[in-house]
Design an enzyme around this catalytic site. Structure first.
Site, PDB file in Angstrom:
ATOM      1  N   GLY A  38      -8.258  20.507   6.382  1.00  0.00           N
ATOM      2  CA  GLY A  38      -7.739  20.035   5.494  1.00  0.00           C
ATOM      3  C   GLY A  38      -8.166  21.053   3.834  1.00  0.00           C
ATOM      4  O   GLY A  38      -7.795  21.642   3.240  1.00  0.00           O
ATOM      5  N   ILE A  39      -7.618  20.015   2.604  1.00  0.00           N
ATOM      6  CA  ILE A  39      -7.666  20.086   1.917  1.00  0.00           C
ATOM      7  C   ILE A  39      -8.334  20.465   1.254  1.00  0.00           C
ATOM      8  O   ILE A  39      -9.301  22.290   0.106  1.00  0.00           O
ATOM      9  CB  ILE A  39      -6.773  18.875   0.297  1.00  0.00           C
ATOM     10  CG1 ILE A  39      -5.464  18.811   0.668  1.00  0.00           C
ATOM     11  CG2 ILE A  39      -7.369  19.662  -0.727  1.00  0.00           C
ATOM     12  CD1 ILE A  39      -5.066  17.341  -0.239  1.00  0.00           C
TER      13      ILE A  39
ATOM     14  N   ASN B 228     -13.748  16.545  -3.889  1.00  0.00           N
ATOM     15  CA  ASN B 228     -12.480  16.334  -2.922  1.00  0.00           C
ATOM     16  C   ASN B 228     -12.667  14.842  -1.727  1.00  0.00           C
ATOM     17  O   ASN B 228     -11.633  14.445  -1.870  1.00  0.00           O
ATOM     18  CB  ASN B 228     -12.234  17.449  -2.120  1.00  0.00           C
ATOM     19  CG  ASN B 228     -11.390  17.495  -0.705  1.00  0.00           C
ATOM     20  OD1 ASN B 228     -10.538  17.201  -1.138  1.00  0.00           O
ATOM     21  ND2 ASN B 228     -11.879  17.567   0.148  1.00  0.00           N
TER      22      ASN B 228
ATOM     23  N   GLY C  74     -12.787  12.260   0.346  1.00  0.00           N
ATOM     24  CA  GLY C  74     -11.865  10.775   0.236  1.00  0.00           C
ATOM     25  C   GLY C  74     -11.765  10.192   1.722  1.00  0.00           C
ATOM     26  O   GLY C  74     -11.564  10.626   2.407  1.00  0.00           O
TER      27      GLY C  74
ATOM     28  N   ALA D 282      -3.403  -8.415   2.125  1.00  0.00           N
ATOM     29  CA  ALA D 282      -3.976  -9.624   2.791  1.00  0.00           C
ATOM     30  C   ALA D 282      -4.160  -9.777   4.389  1.00  0.00           C
ATOM     31  O   ALA D 282      -5.139 -10.705   4.838  1.00  0.00           O
ATOM     32  CB  ALA D 282      -2.163 -10.496   3.266  1.00  0.00           C
TER      33      ALA D 282
ATOM     34  N   ASN E 200       1.254   1.974  -4.203  1.00  0.00           N
ATOM     35  CA  ASN E 200       1.562   1.801  -3.382  1.00  0.00           C
ATOM     36  C   ASN E 200       1.586   0.600  -1.671  1.00  0.00           C
ATOM     37  O   ASN E 200       0.346   0.458  -2.141  1.00  0.00           O
ATOM     38  CB  ASN E 200       1.059   2.975  -2.040  1.00  0.00           C
ATOM     39  CG  ASN E 200       1.933   4.129  -1.481  1.00  0.00           C
ATOM     40  OD1 ASN E 200       3.421   3.868  -0.906  1.00  0.00           O
ATOM     41  ND2 ASN E 200       1.758   4.684  -0.539  1.00  0.00           N
TER      42      ASN E 200
ATOM     43  N   TYR F  76      -7.609   2.202  -1.869  1.00  0.00           N
ATOM     44  CA  TYR F  76      -6.634   3.135  -2.084  1.00  0.00           C
ATOM     45  C   TYR F  76      -6.378   3.279  -3.410  1.00  0.00           C
ATOM     46  O   TYR F  76      -7.138   4.293  -4.648  1.00  0.00           O
ATOM     47  CB  TYR F  76      -6.168   4.079  -1.609  1.00  0.00           C
ATOM     48  CG  TYR F  76      -5.933   6.175  -1.153  1.00  0.00           C
ATOM     49  CD1 TYR F  76      -7.141   6.178  -0.946  1.00  0.00           C
ATOM     50  CD2 TYR F  76      -4.398   6.166  -1.884  1.00  0.00           C
ATOM     51  CE1 TYR F  76      -7.382   7.470  -0.797  1.00  0.00           C
ATOM     52  CE2 TYR F  76      -4.698   7.561  -1.499  1.00  0.00           C
ATOM     53  CZ  TYR F  76      -5.786   8.150  -1.580  1.00  0.00           C
ATOM     54  OH  TYR F  76      -5.569   9.810  -1.151  1.00  0.00           O
TER      55      TYR F  76
ATOM     56  N   LYS G 267      -8.568   5.430  -6.393  1.00  0.00           N
ATOM     57  CA  LYS G 267      -7.250   7.022  -7.317  1.00  0.00           C
ATOM     58  C   LYS G 267      -7.082   6.151  -8.422  1.00  0.00           C
ATOM     59  O   LYS G 267      -6.964   7.501  -9.919  1.00  0.00           O
ATOM     60  CB  LYS G 267      -6.366   7.459  -6.263  1.00  0.00           C
ATOM     61  CG  LYS G 267      -7.581   7.498  -4.991  1.00  0.00           C
ATOM     62  CD  LYS G 267      -7.881   8.629  -5.387  1.00  0.00           C
ATOM     63  CE  LYS G 267      -7.903   9.521  -3.879  1.00  0.00           C
ATOM     64  NZ  LYS G 267      -9.058  10.255  -4.083  1.00  0.00           N
TER      65      LYS G 267
END
Lengths: 470, 470
Positions: free
Chosen positions: A242-243, A311, A313, A321, A370, A376, A380
């Site tokens: 990936g990245i 990178n 993560g 909940a 989010n 997360y 971040k």
């Protein structure tokens, strides 16, 4: 991963249908390909009186061989261009009338460093009013200002801060794959801004838009712009796919020796990436307690590294909940605490060399929050805190510290997202498409460039100017 | 203006249909009505070890008569509650099993000021994991931390900065009209935080969510919380209708004498507003060159004012290529330059008294940029610059300077927006509805409260945690 809609809209019928239905019409973004032109000119150059970027810009366009046009409001450009042997001419603006000739341009660069009052902002209106319609596909808009926090008068700070509203609006108006950015260049940092201007004006910044970058004073460093990372060693965590794999590829392409790190379970893919780029594979679990010390020792033995890219993560999404404690802890530990431990160990062992760069990976989730990502987003947002708190401290050691914050990037991870959510994520940005891993990697390569030594403390989103934010 | 969808979803059939179609299900927000309870408890109280907010919180809940529940991880709350005669009890968390009794709560207040490491963030997980499901409609979540820029160690700054990711995610998870905020309280400013905590925990902050507020040290000021603006004089620009009229009403309700200013063309509506609230009408064009001096003289003659609300503003939307120069200039002049001129004139004439407050109106457009609003977004980003540059300077004179940044607010202006765009604006936020003018007004009243003297330099969005941002 493939964006089938983007392909469809690129077809004759798809283009017709999407236009008639009022659907998003993403255009394929121009990305950097070695050997092909990085810059598509000519660039329209404008300036407010008193600007300090003229010589830097004229030199940059002369070096890159990109022609310019100057706006009638800034005839002094002609002199600077002549001094640098830079090809220029007066911009012929589109009148809007059919059949009348005008200059098509690859973008607009405006030097707003001289603006010290609200009235002074009018200079921007004239250049953008006249020029925006002339910009071609995947064009570039860059406004250069002064950091408001360093301005001498409150009104100058206010006018400079106002530029954010302009550039972010332009980013939403230019469309057709164009980008718009604001670069705040500190007094005396004009020449150090070249790496940033090259990145933002080139095809390398294809999916970066609506961003604000700060460039601080720093010693001038000259690099081979084709191989800016030559002679440098980089460590990239999470490099097996990936990245992370894209980062390893781009850093190697730019001349770096790349150490590719990932967990032992990913050893096979990791070896493949390392082999492709002539790098080395290091199978470590960054969360293991012994890893930071071991890494530091090993890297110090190699003579130290210049570039550290955090990178690696993970995500463990659930509403809070329903989230288990291990899901909370592991995300915070791997995405945030492990980075701190590794930084501390490497710095203590002098395994990260002066003149080096640390680049972290944050996320739009860390900026906007989010649903289902309390863990997360906390990790971040903490990465943003790490950059903000750490950059001034590391500056004393000649090390830069920045973060990229990716938006929707096409990877295996996003391919697994349910269709409707994936489509919303892909289209809710000024480019109406997701980014590619290489877009994140190019941004990291810009941070890692030794000539970016004035670029620190920045959080730059790679998100096609996603509508989402805070 | 009316949101017919909100009414529809409130009906039995509408609720059933919207749920089955997966449509947004906005709930009517609880707003402050004098005489009705401001706070709906009990509040679940949690804390990380070493927190400094316990006494302030216990006193606040004792004064307001709101019961609390404490989380098992913070039994020390019991002692503080007893000292203040505050009614509390141990929180019985929902188990998720049907039929098992648990404490329904009106919200969660977490004291995170003691957190100085990434591991320390685990304390938040436990309280929110256990508590979030128990929050009722229009509940309140407030996390209290330390400003990262003032933390003693980088890791403390990082952990404190991470709280933003948590609270913004919680704001998107809690739904049903609930809000979530982060309040950074500087060391020594604990008691000064009361006005902010009261606002954010009350029905007054109905449409404020996902915000980060900073409270600085300041002398303690005591107020009558029912009439906090008693004895104060306020000037509100653009007061003849919409948000401005709502501001005038709310400031008057809270005890202020309100001078209502608008252009002479709006004299009739302006007089009506002034009459309704027992205030005075002042018909001036704020953009006229002579206005600042005239205003300053007149206000100084009245003995000066305590509260200045720069609400007047205009839009002249067009893409920059189609925008006329007058449209650019008039928006920047009225929305930004006029505010500067008036501030300067009033401050020079000492017409704005020490202990006073200036409140500006910015906009989400000023934060995120907007298509067709280069002029407006530039002016509103400039307003943010005004607050950032001016707050430290005005602090020396004992005057606070803050801004609200409204999102989609139901007014005549937004009612004129085309349906599809209006619906998108209305629903793209965590509340799935637009805000009311009173929501902006309540936020301004909080800034204007003399007990908010520690609240300065803040930009607070009134947007229902709109998804849009930068």
């Amino acid at each position: 991963m493939q964006d089938k809609y983007l392909d469809f809209v690129g077809s004759g019928f798809g283009k017709w249908l999407s236009a008639n239905l009022g659907l998003p019409q993403p255009v394929p973004l121009r990305r950097y390909v070695p050997g092909e032109p990085e810059f598509v000119g000519p660039f329209l150059v404008g300036a407010a009186p008193g600007g300090s970027m003229r010589e830097t810009l004229a030199a940059l366009f002369a070096e890159t061989g990109v022609p310019t046009r100057f706006h009638e409001s800034d005839p002094e450009w002609l002199g600077a261009a002549n001094r640098h042997g830079q090809i220029t001419g007066r911009f012929v603006a589109p009148t809007g009338k059919e059949g009348e000739a005008f200059d098509r341009i690859g973008g607009i660069v405006f030097d707003a460093t001289g603006i010290a009052s609200v009235d002074g902002l009018d200079a921007l209106y004239h250049v953008f009013h006249d020029g925006v319609r002339a910009i071609g596909r995947c064009g570039r808009v860059v406004v250069i200002g002064r950091p408001p926090e360093g301005c001498k008068t409150p009104e100058a700070a206010i006018a400079q801060r106002a530029l954010e509203g302009l550039t972010r609006s332009l980013g939403k108006e230019v469309r057709r794959g164009c980008t718009a950015q604001l670069v705040y260049v500190a007094e005396g940092a004009e020449n150090v801004a070249a790496s940033t201007l090259r990145f933002l004006l080139s095809a390398r910044s294809a999916y970066v838009s609506g961003q604000v970058v700060r460039v601080h004073r720093a010693p001038a460093v000259s690099v081979d712009w084709q191989k800016p990372l030559a002679g440098r060693t980089a460590l990239v965590t999470g490099a097996s796919r990936g990245i992370g794999a894209a980062i390893a590829h781009v850093l190697a392409r730019d001349g770096a020796r790349v150490l590719c790190l990932d967990v032992p379970a990913a050893q096979e893919a990791l070896n493949a990436v390392a082999q492709e780029i002539g790098g080395e594979a290091m199978a470590y679990d960054i969360a293991a307690p012994e890893t930071p010390a071991m890494l530091a020792q090993q890297l110090a033995a190699l003579g130290g590294i210049d570039i550290l890219v955090h990178n690696a993560g993970i995500t463990r999404d659930k509403t809070i909940a329903r989230m288990t404690e291990p899901a909370w802890r592991s995300v915070l530990d791997i995405n945030l605490a492990a980075q701190l431990r590794i930084n501390d160990a490497l710095l203590a062992a002098h395994a990260l060399l002066a003149g080096g760069a640390i680049v972290c990976v944050s996320s739009i989730s860390g900026i906007a929050g989010n649903l289902g990502q309390t863990n997360y987003a906390t990790s971040k947002a903490g990465v943003i805190g790490l950059v903000q708190a750490g950059a001034p401290l590391l500056a004393e050691r000649g090390i830069t510290l920045n973060a990229v914050a990716p938006g929707f990037i096409e990877t295996q991870m996003t391919a697994a997202v349910p269709f409707a959510i994936r489509e919303a994520g892909r289209r809710m940005n000024a480019m109406s498409q997701g980014g590619q891993p290489v877009d994140v990697a190019e941004t990291i390569a810009w941070f890692a460039n030794p000539a970016s030594n004035g670029v620190t403390g920045n959080i730059v989103r790679v998100c096609g100017q996603s509508l989402l934010g805070a």
